[in-house]
Design an enzyme around this catalytic site. Structure first.
Site, PDB file in Angstrom:
ATOM      1  N   ASP A  66      -4.483  -7.576  -2.353  1.00  0.00           N
ATOM      2  CA  ASP A  66      -4.923  -7.204  -1.011  1.00  0.00           C
ATOM      3  C   ASP A  66      -6.418  -6.936  -0.947  1.00  0.00           C
ATOM      4  O   ASP A  66      -7.096  -6.832  -1.975  1.00  0.00           O
ATOM      5  CB  ASP A  66      -4.140  -5.989  -0.486  1.00  0.00           C
ATOM      6  N   ASN A 135       4.418   6.169  -0.107  1.00  0.00           N
ATOM      7  CA  ASN A 135       5.459   5.780   0.856  1.00  0.00           C
ATOM      8  C   ASN A 135       6.225   4.544   0.370  1.00  0.00           C
ATOM      9  O   ASN A 135       6.909   3.896   1.153  1.00  0.00           O
ATOM     10  CB  ASN A 135       4.834   5.511   2.236  1.00  0.00           C
ATOM     11  N   HIS A 137       5.027   1.682  -0.568  1.00  0.00           N
ATOM     12  CA  HIS A 137       4.499   0.352  -0.265  1.00  0.00           C
ATOM     13  C   HIS A 137       4.154  -0.383  -1.564  1.00  0.00           C
ATOM     14  O   HIS A 137       3.899   0.233  -2.599  1.00  0.00           O
ATOM     15  CB  HIS A 137       3.309   0.408   0.704  1.00  0.00           C
TER      16      HIS A 137
HETATM   17  P1  PGA Z   1      -2.950   4.330  -6.359  1.00  0.00           P
HETATM   18  O1  PGA Z   1      -2.385   3.361  -5.225  1.00  0.00           O
HETATM   19  O2  PGA Z   1      -2.867   3.531  -7.626  1.00  0.00           O
HETATM   20  O3  PGA Z   1      -4.367   4.604  -5.979  1.00  0.00           O
HETATM   21  O4  PGA Z   1      -2.066   5.530  -6.375  1.00  0.00           O
HETATM   22  C1  PGA Z   1      -1.200   2.672  -5.482  1.00  0.00           C
HETATM   23  C2  PGA Z   1      -0.825   1.846  -4.266  1.00  0.00           C
HETATM   24  O5  PGA Z   1      -1.132   2.266  -3.135  1.00  0.00           O
HETATM   25  O6  PGA Z   1      -0.212   0.787  -4.448  1.00  0.00           O
END
Ligand code: PGA
Length: 240
Positions: A66, A135, A137
């Site tokens: 992304d 959450n 995702h």
């Molecule tokens: P993070 O994000 O590694 O900064 O916890 C993970 C994600 O949102 O997929």
């Protein structure tokens, strides 16, 4: 789904780096799907060490999950910048072999189609790395995203914007949209490694691994994939 529980962030990073290296040794011209965020930072640091010790990354092709809409690649919070800083510059890979959605494309819809076509034209992703949002995702596929989704422009959930605000000067500066590889695009990878550390991910990990498979928990779709390894530290595994 294979679940590997390890002690802490360092052992999670070590385990995942070894899986990536095993993939590269099996197939030096592998197509890797890559993630950003705090979780994979240790993996990228270790892969840099492997490169210093002679591992060859030059034949890989990479596709990131992304990118924020509106941030050019030289913006310090863009994912192109993150990848440059934390990985590409450390492993001697030709940047033309690295792909990240262009968040400032004039036609974002066309950029999404181009991205999926490009992945398809390589024969598909061999190994996809994933983090998980609090959450649940994956990529920026927020709860409710249809499992059939391909790469698309998404609205970030309020919880994601606040989770990511720590990287920006203020909440208002966090982009509200991103281009994200879709759930279907992710599920087409031949194998997937999801990593998570810390107690803030424990509910998401529980729902992903043991909950019902539902678009309300995007990571639960991984239960349907034939080759998934989940590497979690004890805190993230505490509710399993
Ligand atoms: P993070 O994000 O590694 O900064 O916890 C993970 C994600 O949102 O997929």
């Amino acid at each position: 789904m294979r679940v590997v529980v390890v002690n802490n962030f360092d052992s999670m990073s070590d385990e995942v780096a070894k899986l990536v290296i095993a993939q590269i040794r099996r197939k030096p011209a592998s197509v890797l799907g890559l993630a950003t965020g705090s979780t994979p930072l240790g993996v990228y640091r270790l892969l840099g060490e492997y490169h210093k010790n002679g591992e060859d990354f030059s034949r890989l092709l990479t596709f990131n999950l992304d990118e924020y809409v509106g941030l050019p690649g030289d913006h310090p919070q863009s994912y192109r910048y993150y990848m440059e800083e934390n990985f590409f510059s450390k492993v001697g890979i030709d940047r033309t072999r690295t792909h990240i959605p262009n968040g400032v494309a004039s036609d974002l819809e066309a950029e999404c189609r181009r991205y999926d076509e490009l992945i398809r034209s390589t024969g598909g992703i061999d190994l996809q790395l994933l983090g998980i949002g609090s959450n649940a995702h994956i990529g920026f596929n927020e709860p409710g995203t249809p499992f059939g989704s391909e790469t698309q422009v998404v609205d970030l959930a309020a919880s994601t914007i606040s989770d990511n605000a720590r990287f920006f000067a203020s909440l208002e500066e966090v982009p509200t949209k991103a281009i994200s590889m879709g759930i279907k695009s992710i599920m087409q990878a031949k194998s997937i490694v999801l990593m998570a550390n810390g107690g803030s991910k424990a509910d998401a990990v529980l729902a992903a691994v043991k909950g019902p498979v539902t678009p309300d928990v995007p990571a639960s779709v991984l239960q349907l994939h034939p080759s998934v390894t989940i590497v979690v530290d004890q805190a993230a595994a505490s509710r399993l």
